[in-house]
Design a protein around this motif. Structure first.
Motif, short mmCIF file in Angstrom:
data_model
loop_
_atom_site.label_atom_id
_atom_site.label_comp_id
_atom_site.label_asym_id
_atom_site.label_seq_id
_atom_site.Cartn_x
_atom_site.Cartn_y
_atom_site.Cartn_z
N HIS A 41 -49.74 29.30 -10.02
CA HIS A 41 -49.42 28.15 -10.89
C HIS A 41 -48.39 28.53 -11.95
O HIS A 41 -47.44 27.79 -12.19
N VAL B 118 -34.92 25.03 -14.60
CA VAL B 118 -35.91 24.13 -14.00
C VAL B 118 -35.55 22.71 -14.43
O VAL B 118 -34.96 22.50 -15.50
N SER C 289 -41.69 35.42 -4.88
CA SER C 289 -41.69 35.07 -6.31
C SER C 289 -40.96 36.13 -7.13
O SER C 289 -41.14 37.33 -6.90
N ALA D 191 -44.85 29.52 -10.44
CA ALA D 191 -44.03 28.39 -9.97
C ALA D 191 -43.17 27.82 -11.09
O ALA D 191 -42.18 27.13 -10.84
N GLN D 192 -43.55 28.09 -12.34
CA GLN D 192 -42.84 27.49 -13.46
C GLN D 192 -42.09 28.51 -14.32
O GLN D 192 -40.96 28.26 -14.73
N ARG E 269 -34.96 28.33 -17.30
CA ARG E 269 -36.35 28.53 -16.90
C ARG E 269 -37.17 29.08 -18.07
O ARG E 269 -36.76 30.04 -18.72
N MET F 181 -42.37 18.65 -12.65
CA MET F 181 -41.33 19.64 -12.40
C MET F 181 -40.84 19.48 -10.98
O MET F 181 -41.62 19.37 -10.04
N LYS F 182 -39.52 19.43 -10.84
CA LYS F 182 -38.90 19.28 -9.52
C LYS F 182 -39.11 20.57 -8.73
O LYS F 182 -38.84 21.65 -9.24
N LYS F 183 -39.62 20.45 -7.51
CA LYS F 183 -39.92 21.65 -6.71
C LYS F 183 -38.68 22.10 -5.93
O LYS F 183 -37.89 21.30 -5.51
#
Ligand SMILES: NC(=O)N[C@@H](CC(=O)O)C(=O)O
Ligand SMILES: [Zn+2]
Ligand SMILES: [Zn+2]
Length: 345
Positions: free
Chosen positions: A28, A309, A67, A31-32, A8, A343-345
């Protein structure tokens, strides 16, 4: 390659703003990214450890449920930041760096440093305690052409600063020129740089040819193609000195699409996808993980993230806008355009 899985990533240069704007944008990035270095150019700026602790609490409170995103805090250096503030910052454990904004260089830099000589004792303390100095590297002299301000900064400020404090850890933020890339590559190991996705993907034609496109206006300003090529080369070189820093800098649509528009590109919604696109252009997707996920933590003395990720080659369209503060909207970079990686969720 149709999919790539990497450790990640972290964002080593991010603007989250505050209050409603913070609430609108933080998801935003969360999430990454595992972590991000949070820029302190709020109004008023984050100049003390106490303010950084309070700002961190507001960021944590704004995060989506569940998160694990971790904000890494930064102090805004002023002409009068005392050396004791650096000691407090180190002791806090939550302040990871101090930011130099030359006064007048960029958004909310009015309280920045007018002359780095005023900060000598404080910078000496940073060198002693291993606290990194993050630098917006542009001179503010109105006589100097805006396209030359970064290269001039190297000669006028960066080299003398490092000559005086050779062990100071320095991150030359959002580098945009061949001169900066070469300077960092040949400097000692305590000097590194962040590179944005937009400076890897676009030259100044994107902003100025065939119409003026305010969403590509950021500081330091996009440069000519020769410089973009030098940045791509540096980012994909495998050198641990270069790492991911989006400089995602949200401004409301009306403040960008204006007769005097604000500087800053909002890239957080597709940050890692944009970097993947740039690395693919160099056939260097195998170098993405080091740049995005390993080199930054190594410079800051932190461990890499422990999860991963996955990016897939899949087309999707960037929304025209997202909700922002006070009923306004924000236009992401590449709004309405098709992206090649997701990006795969
Ligand atoms: N990069 C930008 O164009 N803008 C940033 C400030 C900065 O990083 O210089 C912002 O805070 O809007
Ligand atoms: Zn900056
Ligand atoms: Zn920035």
């Amino acid at each position: 390659m149709d999919a790539i899985t990497i450790t990640r990533p972290d964002d080593w240069h991010l603007h989250l703003r505050d209050d409603e704007a913070l609430n609108a944008v933080v998801g935003h990035t969360a999430a990454q990214m595992g972590r991000a270095i949070i820029m302190p150019n709020l109004k008023p700026p984050v100049t003390t450890t106490e303010q950084a602790i309070a700002y961190r609490e507001r960021i944590l409170a704004a995060l989506p449920e569940g998160s694990a995103f971790e904000p890494l805090m930064v102090l805004y250096l002023t002409d009068t930041t005392p050396p004791e503030e650096i000691e407090r910052a180190v002791k806090s454990g939550i302040v990871k760096a101090v930011k130099l904004y030359p006064a007048g260089a960029t958004t909310n830099s009015a309280s920045g440093v007018t002359d780095i000589a005023h900060c000598d004792a404080t910078i000496a303390m940073m060198a002693k305690l291993g606290m990194p100095l993050l630098v917006h590297g542009e001179v503010t002299d109105h006589e100097i052409d805006i396209f030359d301000r970064e290269a001039m900064f190297i000669e006028r400020v960066m080299k003398p600063l490092l000559a005086r404090h050779p062990s100071l850890k320095v991150v030359f933020e959002h580098i945009t020129t061949q001169q900066a890339a070469e300077f960092v590559a040949s400097a000692s190991d305590n000097v590194a740089a962040t590179i944005t996705a937009h400076h890897l993907l676009f030259n100044r034609n994107k902003m100025l040819a065939g119409g003026i496109r305010p969403h590509y206006y950021c500081l330091p300003i996009l440069k000519r193609e020769q410089h973009r090529q030098a940045l791509l080369k540096a980012a994909t070189s495998g050198s641990p000195k270069f790492f991911l820093g989006t400089d995602s800098a949200p401004h409301a649509k009306g403040d960008k699409e204006s007769s005097c528009g604000c500087a800053g590109a909002y890239t957080a919604p597709a940050a890692i996808e944009l970097y993947a696109t740039a690395f693919e252009e160099m056939q260097a997707l195998d170098k993405l993980e080091a740049f995005a996920s390993l080199n930054g933590p190594r410079f800051y003395g932190l461990a890499p993230n422990t999860d991963t990720v996955t990016l897939e080659r899949r087309q999707w369209v960037m929304p025209e806008s997202y909700p922002y503060a006070s009923g306004q909207t924000i236009v992401p970079l590449l709004a309405g355009e098709t992206l090649q990686w997701a990006m795969k969720k």
